[in-house]
Design an enzyme around this catalytic site. Structure first.
Site: not given
Length: 821
Positions: A123, A139, A167, A320, A322, A324, A472-474
């Site tokens: 994003s 990240c 983030g 980071n 989340c 990953e 990869t939500g958005t």
């Protein structure tokens, strides 16, 4: 490059390979056909720009990603946005000797890669490319040293990163424990958790880049003296709403757990032993709190550092937000996702297959794209720029994996599904390493190559790492595909459109097969919408049920196996949620933790269905079935407490309090002695999810009060329960959830007897039945853009669609809202 007018309709996109149509990728003369499906509801076209996006995608892009003026009016179209990103990224090639014509050609390739929805960068690349800010990475990890000046510096750097759209992750393990001495001042330390709360409060005040929420990861080593407080802390009132937290697990701890032994706690101030704990008891505590609300997660520090490609630069302590991207302090990484839903073709017999050739071509372009981002980036902090350029890590992930499995007729929870995961990610790993080696020939090895893992293997790489599996939500909304490596959350759900109308969204793969196989009907869709799964729907053939599984159908061990399969071919780590049904036990959670460790995962996040939306009301330390010592006012009938009967007339007050779901109206009535006797709560529309939840809490609380349970015990149980949308209420108090609000009001009610109440008192509830009071004080429509009350999970505060739990975060499948940034 200046952006083109949004009214320019003359320019047509013509792909360089004339055998392919840009938008459906269907080969005109050949056997290979793209079998990807359109999203539910079909495709929509931004006709003025000739780029195709779904309705949901356009909504997300226009809200979150296109550049706007000071009045939030768009200054570009979605197509212009892609052109802007492609231009900024391609221009980097001039630095490496590519001429203007070559740069223009590359810009076209990068544009088409995104326009076809075959690949999308993270994003911040969309929001930052070509802007004054220019920050393109998602990240970051920052150090937290045991020094007040350094802590404050890190706090400032965190704010700068959040403002730029990134983030942050931290390890607080270097900080001396709570109540330890501070030599410079003669005082005592507040410990890691005090500083975590400080960082959390700073995050709360920063709106991240105008498009993303601030998000953090907080890690504490299992051998830190404050580990017990850390494990429990997020269950307390108002704590760390902007943090995911994980326990940093060590090999020593896991060995002690295996042998049922104690392990040592180490004071990081002096590296001396500060006590011992039984590993089993600590592990059980972690399991218990994760079972209750999904946190803390686990990070396996030894597994992470065994795979560290640049160990000579230091030890990895954190990830980071989340999980990953395990990174060194002051390191960053830019990410991007390949859409596997666009990598489906046909074999000679017309059977859907993974188009490996197309996947490899795509990977080749993606490595080039993401490596260019490293040079195009404007880093928010000098130390981050220096270290990122030294390691040049990129994170290629995938999305649409569940689409791929549906298209190929493979069940997620099957050996075939696991094999497809390994095969697909194996291609991404192999090809991305190969491309990085080719880049090393023209651009050189990454500056920290000497002494790295690759140096020892005599493999010349341009990037220290190339692969990751991140959320990869958005991006998956823009690409109209499944998110990351997760299964589909449901086969159908309800989204709320702008006028408040709820509309069903049905999985296009299932819709297609239902019509082809002749079992489609509107009644079937209603059943699927109600259940979200095909389980127990008789009219669906068994072979279809087996393939079209969703998250709730999949046993936790298959989630862990799938995560491990991807991890075997991933340089970094995996962001995935191990989903459990609400009925799962603590032992089930413990088994998954141990399984993840044994399968060499680098971390694990679990979520038990409903655990963050529903809390069990308990009475102090009493165990279920303990009927001894009842209140003298209560009656005992056949060994059970019989609540007091309600008189015809009671008196009390109705309070109004702001919550993250709208205004909550709470009526508290007293008995003849002026003690709380019953509670009625009202919010939202009658029959909706929140209205039902409010009524349930009121009934159970009233039952407890009428059974002479101490109101303070009830307050203790309700206050501090966290929901997905905490909010600051009037008077400066934080309202964490509906139960928390009711607990706060009951406490206020007790403290404010016969005094001027400081809250917004609506009217005395005198000489009226509670039902009448509630109806008279029915809350207005919730001001959350027509929230819809569907399903068992909370709804999105922005669009009203039911939130999903996946990739370690609550997120919206419709508008892209995410609790984790």
């Amino acid at each position: 490059m200046p952006t083109k007018s949004t009214t320019d309709t003359k320019e047509k996109i013509q792909p360089e390979n004339n055998n392919f149509n840009l938008f459906n990728n269907k080969k005109v003369n050949g056997k290979q056909k793209d079998k990807s499906n359109p999203p539910a509801g079909g495709w929509r076209t931004d006709y003025s720009n000739n780029v195709i996006f779904s309705d949901n995608a356009l909504k997300v892009i226009n809200k979150r990603y296109v550049i706007k003026d000071e009045n939030l009016n768009p200054l570009e179209s979605p197509k212009n946005m892609l052109e802007r990103v492609a231009s900024v990224t391609a221009k980097v090639d001039a630095k490496y000797g590519t001429d203007a014509r070559g740069v223009k050609k590359l810009e076209r390739e990068f544009f088409e890669l995104m326009a076809k929805l075959e690949f999308l960068p993270n994003s911040p690349t969309f929001t930052g490319a070509g802007t004054k800010l220019g920050q393109l990475s998602a990240c970051f990890v920052l150090p937290v040293e045991d020094d007040m000046e350094e802590i404050l510096r890190t706090q400032m750097n965190m704010g700068i990163i959040h403002k730029s759209g990134g983030g942050t992750g931290f390890s607080f393990s270097r900080l001396r424990p709570k109540n330890d001495i501070v030599g410079s001042t003669g005082g005592i330390s507040c410990g890691p958790i005090g500083f975590m709360q400080m960082f959390n409060d700073t995050t709360e005040q920063i709106k991240q880049g105008g498009s993303r929420r601030g998000a953090n990861m907080g890690i504490l080593r299992v051998d830190h003296p404050d580990i017990i407080e850390f494990i429990k802390y997020k269950s307390q009132e108002g704590t760390l709403a902007n943090f995911n937290i994980s326990v940093g697990v060590t090999k020593e701890f896991m060995n002690a757990l295996k042998n049922n032994e104690e392990y040592e706690l180490i004071n990081p101030r002096n590296q001396k032993t500060a006590g011992k704990l039984k590993a089993k008891e600590v592990f059980d505590l972690i399991t218990d709190y994760a079972w209750k609300n999904g946190e803390p997660g686990l990070i396996f520090l030894d597994h992470i550092n065994e795979a560290n490609t640049v160990p000579h630069l230091g030890e990895i302590e954190s990830t980071n937000p989340c999980g990953e991207q395990p990174l060194l302090p002051y390191e960053s990484c830019n990410l991007g996702a390949i859409n596997l839903a666009k990598m489906v073709g046909e074999d000679e017999n017309g059977k859907p297959i993974l188009d490996e050739e197309k996947l490899r071509r795509t990977i080749y372009k993606v490595v080039h794209f993401l490596d260019n981002i490293i040079d195009a980036n404007k880093y928010p902090i000098k130390e981050i720029e220096d270290l990122t350029l030294k390691t040049r890590k990129i994170g290629i992930t995938i999305m649409g994996f569940a689409d791929l499995l549906y298209a190929l007729g493979i069940a997620y929870d099957s050996n075939e599904g696991i094999n497809m995961a390994e095969h697909t990610m194996g291609i991404v790993e192999e090809e991305s390493h190969k491309v990085s080696q080719e880049l090393a020939k023209t651009r050189g090895t990454f500056p920290a190559y000497k002494g790295s893992k690759w140096d020892k293997l005599n493999i010349k790489m341009h990037n220290a790492a190339t692969t990751s599996c991140n959320p990869t939500g958005t991006l998956s909304i823009i690409a109209s595909c499944s998110s990351g490596i997760e299964p589909f959350f449901a086969l159908a759900y309800v989204k709320t459109v702008m006028d408040g109308t709820p509309l069903p969204e049905v999985n296009p793969h299932f819709l297609k097969i239902a019509k082809e196989r002749g079992f489609y009907s509107e009644e079937l869709i209603k059943k699927v919408l109600n259940k979200g799964t095909l389980k127990d729907i008789e009219e669906v053939p068994e072979d279809i049920k087996r393939v079209f599984v969703v998250s709730q159908d999949i046993a936790p061990e298959w989630h862990v196996k799938m995560q491990a399969a991807f991890q075997r071919h991933t340089d970094a780590a995996i962001s995935k949620t191990i989903n459990f049904p609400n009925s799962a036990t603590r032992e089930d959670v413990a088994k998954s933790y141990l399984m993840a460790y044994d399968l060499n995962c680098k971390g694990i996040t679990i979520y038990r269905d409903g655990s963050r939306a529903v809390q069990v009301l308990t009475v102090g330390d009493k165990k279920a079935g303990d009927k001894s010592n009842p209140s003298p006012s209560a009656q005992i009938v056949e060994g059970y407490i019989q609540p007091r009967k309600r008189p015809e007339v009671v008196q009390g007050f109705t309070y109004k309090i702001k919550t993250g779901y709208g205004s909550l109206y709470v009526t508290i009535n007293d008995d003849e002695n002026g003690n709380p006797f019953e509670i009625f709560a009202s919010i939202g529309k009658t029959g909706g999810y929140f209205a039902a939840k409010a009524e349930a809490i009121g009934r159970l609380t009233s039952l407890a009060l009428r059974s002479d349970i101490d109101p303070q015990e009830i307050i203790e149980q309700l206050k501090g329960i966290r929901g997905p949308s905490p909010i600051w209420a009037s008077g400066g108090s934080m309202v964490l959830s509906m139960p928390d609000a009711i607990g706060q009001l009951l406490e206020k009610h007790l403290k404010s007897k016969n005094a001027q109440l400081t809250l917004d008192i609506q009217a005395p509830a005198t000489e009226a039945k509670p039902e009448t009071i509630v109806e008279a004080k029915q809350a207005p429509a919730i001001n959350h853009k027509s929230m819809a009350d569907y399903g068992h999970a909370p709804v999105c505060p922005e669009c009203g669609t039911t939130l999903e739990m996946g990739e370690g975060c609550l997120k919206c499948p419709s508008c892209g809202f995410s609790k984790c940034g």
